[in-house]
Enzyme design. Structure first.
Site, mmCIF file in Angstrom:
data_model
loop_
_atom_site.group_PDB
_atom_site.id
_atom_site.type_symbol
_atom_site.label_atom_id
_atom_site.label_comp_id
_atom_site.label_asym_id
_atom_site.label_seq_id
_atom_site.Cartn_x
_atom_site.Cartn_y
_atom_site.Cartn_z
ATOM 1 N N ASP A 157 -113.382 42.906 -8.839
ATOM 2 C CA ASP A 157 -113.469 42.427 -7.614
ATOM 3 C C ASP A 157 -114.738 42.694 -7.100
ATOM 4 O O ASP A 157 -115.681 43.272 -7.466
ATOM 5 C CB ASP A 157 -112.291 43.195 -6.729
ATOM 6 N N HIS A 160 -102.812 49.994 -6.095
ATOM 7 C CA HIS A 160 -103.603 48.819 -6.093
ATOM 8 C C HIS A 160 -104.164 48.839 -7.462
ATOM 9 O O HIS A 160 -104.696 50.077 -7.963
ATOM 10 C CB HIS A 160 -104.230 48.419 -5.196
ATOM 11 N N GLU A 191 -103.547 44.459 -3.249
ATOM 12 C CA GLU A 191 -102.816 45.167 -2.374
ATOM 13 C C GLU A 191 -101.171 45.173 -2.311
ATOM 14 O O GLU A 191 -100.731 44.129 -2.861
ATOM 15 C CB GLU A 191 -103.312 45.141 -0.868
#
Ligand code: GLP
Length: 262
Positions: free
Chosen positions: A67, A138, A143
């Site tokens: 990410d 997570h 999320e």
């Protein structure tokens, strides 16, 4: 899923690094999925030491991070690119251009997510995906309520996650970007092997939900229960709320797969 419990965070990080080392020595062109967060800092320190002292070679390895924040440049001190440069990329001999993170400043963020998925495909898929555990359960930035079949996409971060990650932004949660691009849960589950590392008592309750609780999008790490080859490495503090520890210890102490690591 297998759970390996080590006495302290350092031992847990060392085991994670040695698992990566074994995979990389067996396949020098490994496609490695990487994670960020404080827990991973010791893993990367171990990998850097293995490179320096035992010649662990990253020259043919390719990496994909889970990410990246949206809206801050790669050079920002809080970006995950900066984190990775500092903790791993500058410490080992990864080739120029072999390290990928989503581009959180792309003009077309949706297109960037599609491009990132395509790059993973073109690399032949991820061989080993390293994962941390967020305080809300997570993986990546998936999320609560993230679809368990989700792919790389934009995601709004919860206030709790922004609070948790505030130390990298001068301690102010308002400075933490509100959105990120993250591999989806489905993207992560496509990896050939998953390795989740969690340490510290503050992770104990959420780890127990992820590992021994029901599979639920409220705790996206619980989707790892569906993965055919997922190992969870924890320290004794993070294992504090687990029910099945006796069995987990037996597996580590007896199964041939773990002989090299005991
Ligand atoms: C961030 C990352 C997650 C990581 C989590 C854990 O939220 N996006 O991938 O698992 O941090 O952070 P820490 O290791 O600091 O607890």
């Amino acid at each position: 899923m297998e759970v390996i419990i080590l006495s302290d965070p350092q031992q847990a990080a060392l085991l994670a690094a040695r698992i990566i080392e074994k995979e990389l020595r067996a396949n020098p062109a490994l496609v490695l999925g990487l994670a960020t967060g404080r827990t991973m800092e010791s893993v990367y320190a171990c990998l850097a030491a293995l490179h320096r002292e035992r010649g662990l070679d990253f020259s043919r390895c390719r990496t994909f991070n889970l990410d990246e924040y949206i809206g801050i440049p790669a050079a920002h001190p809080g970006s995950y690119r900066t984190y990775m440069d500092q903790h791993l990329f500058r410490q080992v001999n990864l080739a120029q251009g072999s390290t990928q993170l989503p581009n959180g400043t792309a003009a077309d963020l949706g297109g960037e997510c599609v491009r990132y998925e395509a790059m993973i495909q073109e690399a032949g898929g991820i061989d080993l995906q390293l994962l941390g555990l967020g305080g809300d359960g997570h993986i990546g930035f998936n999320e609560p309520l993230s679809a368990l079949l989700s792919r790389t996409r934009e995601k709004a971060l919860t206030p709790a996650t922004r609070q948790q990650n505030a130390p990298m932004f001068g301690g102010d949660p308002a400075q933490v970007p509100a959105r990120a691009i993250t591999m989806g849960v489905g993207t992560i589950l496509d990896s050939r092997r998953c390795l989740l590392l969690a340490t510290g008592a503050e992770k104990a309750a959420i780890l127990a939900r992820a590992v021994e609780g029901p599979i639920t999008s409220m705790v996206t790490a619980s989707a790892l229960q569906l993965h055919p080859k997922c190992q969870v490495v924890v320290d004794a503090a993070a294992a504090g709320d687990l029910q099945g520890t006796e069995y987990y210890h037996w597996i580590f102490n007896n199964e041939p797969e773990w002989a090299d690591f005991r």
